[in-house]
Design a protein around this motif. Structure first.
Motif, mmCIF file in Angstrom:
data_model
loop_
_atom_site.group_PDB
_atom_site.id
_atom_site.type_symbol
_atom_site.label_atom_id
_atom_site.label_comp_id
_atom_site.label_asym_id
_atom_site.label_seq_id
_atom_site.Cartn_x
_atom_site.Cartn_y
_atom_site.Cartn_z
ATOM 1 N N GLN A 74 -5.843 13.174 8.140
ATOM 2 C CA GLN A 74 -6.741 12.507 7.195
ATOM 3 C C GLN A 74 -5.944 11.658 6.220
ATOM 4 O O GLN A 74 -4.826 12.013 5.841
ATOM 5 C CB GLN A 74 -7.553 13.542 6.409
ATOM 6 N N LEU A 75 -6.532 10.548 5.825
ATOM 7 C CA LEU A 75 -5.952 9.699 4.792
ATOM 8 C C LEU A 75 -6.475 10.209 3.460
ATOM 9 O O LEU A 75 -7.645 10.039 3.126
ATOM 10 C CB LEU A 75 -6.362 8.246 5.027
ATOM 11 N N GLN A 76 -5.613 10.878 2.687
ATOM 12 C CA GLN A 76 -6.074 11.536 1.468
ATOM 13 C C GLN A 76 -6.094 10.607 0.263
ATOM 14 O O GLN A 76 -7.020 10.613 -0.519
ATOM 15 C CB GLN A 76 -5.188 12.748 1.158
ATOM 16 N N GLN A 77 -5.053 9.805 0.123
ATOM 17 C CA GLN A 77 -4.943 8.942 -1.052
ATOM 18 C C GLN A 77 -4.413 7.581 -0.638
ATOM 19 O O GLN A 77 -3.511 7.489 0.183
ATOM 20 C CB GLN A 77 -4.010 9.580 -2.085
ATOM 21 N N LEU A 78 -4.980 6.543 -1.219
ATOM 22 C CA LEU A 78 -4.567 5.189 -0.882
ATOM 23 C C LEU A 78 -4.497 4.366 -2.154
ATOM 24 O O LEU A 78 -5.472 4.262 -2.897
ATOM 25 C CB LEU A 78 -5.556 4.562 0.104
ATOM 26 N N LEU A 79 -3.329 3.806 -2.443
ATOM 27 C CA LEU A 79 -3.133 3.017 -3.651
ATOM 28 C C LEU A 79 -2.563 1.660 -3.293
ATOM 29 O O LEU A 79 -1.754 1.535 -2.372
ATOM 30 C CB LEU A 79 -2.163 3.725 -4.605
ATOM 31 N N ARG A 80 -2.986 0.653 -4.032
ATOM 32 C CA ARG A 80 -2.367 -0.656 -3.911
ATOM 33 C C ARG A 80 -1.266 -0.736 -4.954
ATOM 34 O O ARG A 80 -1.488 -0.480 -6.134
ATOM 35 C CB ARG A 80 -3.388 -1.778 -4.119
ATOM 36 N N ARG A 119 4.680 4.026 2.715
ATOM 37 C CA ARG A 119 4.374 2.722 2.140
ATOM 38 C C ARG A 119 4.246 1.700 3.264
ATOM 39 O O ARG A 119 5.017 1.743 4.218
ATOM 40 C CB ARG A 119 5.456 2.305 1.143
ATOM 41 N N ALA A 120 3.289 0.810 3.125
ATOM 42 C CA ALA A 120 3.069 -0.210 4.152
ATOM 43 C C ALA A 120 2.759 -1.539 3.479
ATOM 44 O O ALA A 120 2.233 -1.582 2.360
ATOM 45 C CB ALA A 120 1.912 0.195 5.069
ATOM 46 N N ALA A 121 3.092 -2.612 4.175
ATOM 47 C CA ALA A 121 2.873 -3.943 3.619
ATOM 48 C C ALA A 121 1.411 -4.375 3.706
ATOM 49 O O ALA A 121 0.939 -5.157 2.887
ATOM 50 C CB ALA A 121 3.752 -4.960 4.347
ATOM 51 N N ASP A 122 0.676 -3.843 4.719
ATOM 52 C CA ASP A 122 -0.696 -4.288 4.907
ATOM 53 C C ASP A 122 -1.517 -3.199 5.584
ATOM 54 O O ASP A 122 -1.001 -2.161 5.992
ATOM 55 C CB ASP A 122 -0.736 -5.574 5.745
ATOM 56 N N LEU A 132 0.834 -1.185 0.000
ATOM 57 C CA LEU A 132 0.000 0.000 0.000
ATOM 58 C C LEU A 132 0.872 1.239 0.000
ATOM 59 O O LEU A 132 1.912 1.286 0.656
ATOM 60 C CB LEU A 132 -0.900 0.019 1.239
ATOM 61 N N SER A 133 0.447 2.246 -0.733
ATOM 62 C CA SER A 133 1.077 3.556 -0.713
ATOM 63 C C SER A 133 0.000 4.565 -0.343
ATOM 64 O O SER A 133 -1.062 4.592 -0.973
ATOM 65 C CB SER A 133 1.686 3.901 -2.073
ATOM 66 N N ALA A 134 0.249 5.354 0.689
ATOM 67 C CA ALA A 134 -0.773 6.271 1.187
ATOM 68 C C ALA A 134 -0.205 7.665 1.382
ATOM 69 O O ALA A 134 0.957 7.836 1.745
ATOM 70 C CB ALA A 134 -1.339 5.761 2.511
ATOM 71 N N THR A 135 -1.044 8.653 1.111
ATOM 72 C CA THR A 135 -0.715 10.037 1.436
ATOM 73 C C THR A 135 -1.571 10.455 2.621
ATOM 74 O O THR A 135 -2.802 10.416 2.545
ATOM 75 C CB THR A 135 -0.985 10.976 0.246
ATOM 76 N N VAL A 136 -0.903 10.816 3.705
ATOM 77 C CA VAL A 136 -1.578 11.233 4.927
ATOM 78 C C VAL A 136 -1.413 12.743 5.066
ATOM 79 O O VAL A 136 -0.303 13.270 4.920
ATOM 80 C CB VAL A 136 -0.997 10.526 6.165
ATOM 81 N N VAL A 137 -2.510 13.436 5.340
ATOM 82 C CA VAL A 137 -2.490 14.890 5.441
ATOM 83 C C VAL A 137 -2.693 15.310 6.884
ATOM 84 O O VAL A 137 -3.605 14.834 7.563
ATOM 85 C CB VAL A 137 -3.594 15.528 4.573
#
Length: 216
Positions: free
Chosen positions: A136-142, A114-117, A4-9
Motif C-alpha cells: 500500500q502507498l501510505q504517504q505521498l508528499l511533493r 523518492r521519485a522524480a515523477d 515526490l517522496s512516498a512511504t510504501v508499506v
C-alpha cells in the motif's frame, strides 16, 4: 525543482527478516543498515537494532543472526542474504531508485523512496505488487525547495460508478485498515464480482485519484 517522496508499506513480507523480527518480539525497528555488494555473487550484509529487551533466534527471522552489540535502543543484529529477488528493497533498487529509509513494526515493512515523477513511483509500486501481497502507498508528499501549501482538488466524477462502489465498499469493510478486516475476496463477494475484477477496478480507481492529486 520538485519531486515526490512516498512511504510504501508491505503488510506481511514473510521473506523480510527485519519485518519478521518485529512480529516475533512485538518491538519496532527504526533503521536498517545495508551494504552495497560489488557483484551479484556477493551477499548483502544487513544490520538492525530491535527496541526494548527482546532477544531473537535464527528461527524467528528465517536467517542466521549474529548479535553484534547492545545499545540504549536494544540489541543490534547482523545477517547476510543473497541477491535473490525476494527482498523488497532490491525490487525498488531494480527500478533505479534507492531506498531512503527502512523501518518495521508489527510485521510490516515501511520503505521511504523518492521519485522524480508519478510514472516512476507507479513503476516502483507496481513492481512491488507483482512480488508481494499487501502493498500500500501510505504517504505521498511533493517535495521542493520551499515548504508551501500544496492543496489538490479531486473530481470524483473521474471515477466510474463501479470504481467508486469498489472504493467505498473496500473502505467500509476495512480493506485498507491494518490489520485488514476484509480481504479482496470478501469485498469482491460483497459487491458480487470476481476477485480479479475487483483488483482491476481498484487499481484503475487508485490510479485516477493519484493522477488527480499529483497533476500540475
Amino acid at each position: 525543482m520538485s519531486g515526490l517522496s512516498a512511504t510504501v508499506v508491505l503488510r506481511d513480507p514473510e521473506s523480510c527478516p527485519v519485518a519478521r523480527a518485529t512480529s516475533a518480539t512485538g518491538e519496532s525497528v527504526e533503521a536498517v543498515s545495508r551494504s552495497s555488494p560489488s557483484s551479484p555473487e556477493t551477499p548483502r550484509i544487513e544490520e538492525f537494532a530491535i527496541d526494548g529487551e527482546a532477544s531473537l533466534e535464527d528461527d524467528d527471522v528465517g536467517v542466521e543472526l549474529s548479535r553484534i552489540s547492545a545499545n540504549e535502543h536494544g540489541e543490534v543484529y547482523r545477517f547476510t542474504r543473497e541477491l535473490d529477488g525476494f527482498c523488497a528493497c532490491e525490487v525498488v533498487e531494480e527500478e533505479g531508485t534507492p531506498v531512503s529509509s527502512i523501518r518495521a513494526d508489527e510485521g510490516a515493512l515501511y520503505l521511504t523512496v523518492r521519485a522524480a515523477d508519478v510514472e516512476t513511483l507507479s513503476d516502483i509500486v507496481g513492481a512491488l505488487r507483482e512480488r508481494f501481497d499487501g502493498v500500500q502507498l501510505q504517504q505521498l508528499l511533493r517535495t521542493g525547495e520551499r515548504e508551501t501549501a500544496d492543496l489538490a482538488f479531486v473530481d470524483r466524477s473521474r471515477l466510474t460508478d463501479r470504481q467508486r462502489e469498489v472504493l467505498e465498499t473496500a473502505h467500509e469493510m476495512g480493506y485498507f485498515e491494518y490489520p485488514k478486516r476484509a480481504n479482496a475476496g470478501d469485498v469482491a463477494e460483497a459487491i458480487g464480482i470476481s476477485r480479479s475484477t475487483f483488483s482491476e477496478h481498484l487499481g484503475a480507481a487508485q490510479t485516477k485519484l493519484l493522477d488527480a492529486i499529483l497533476e500540475d
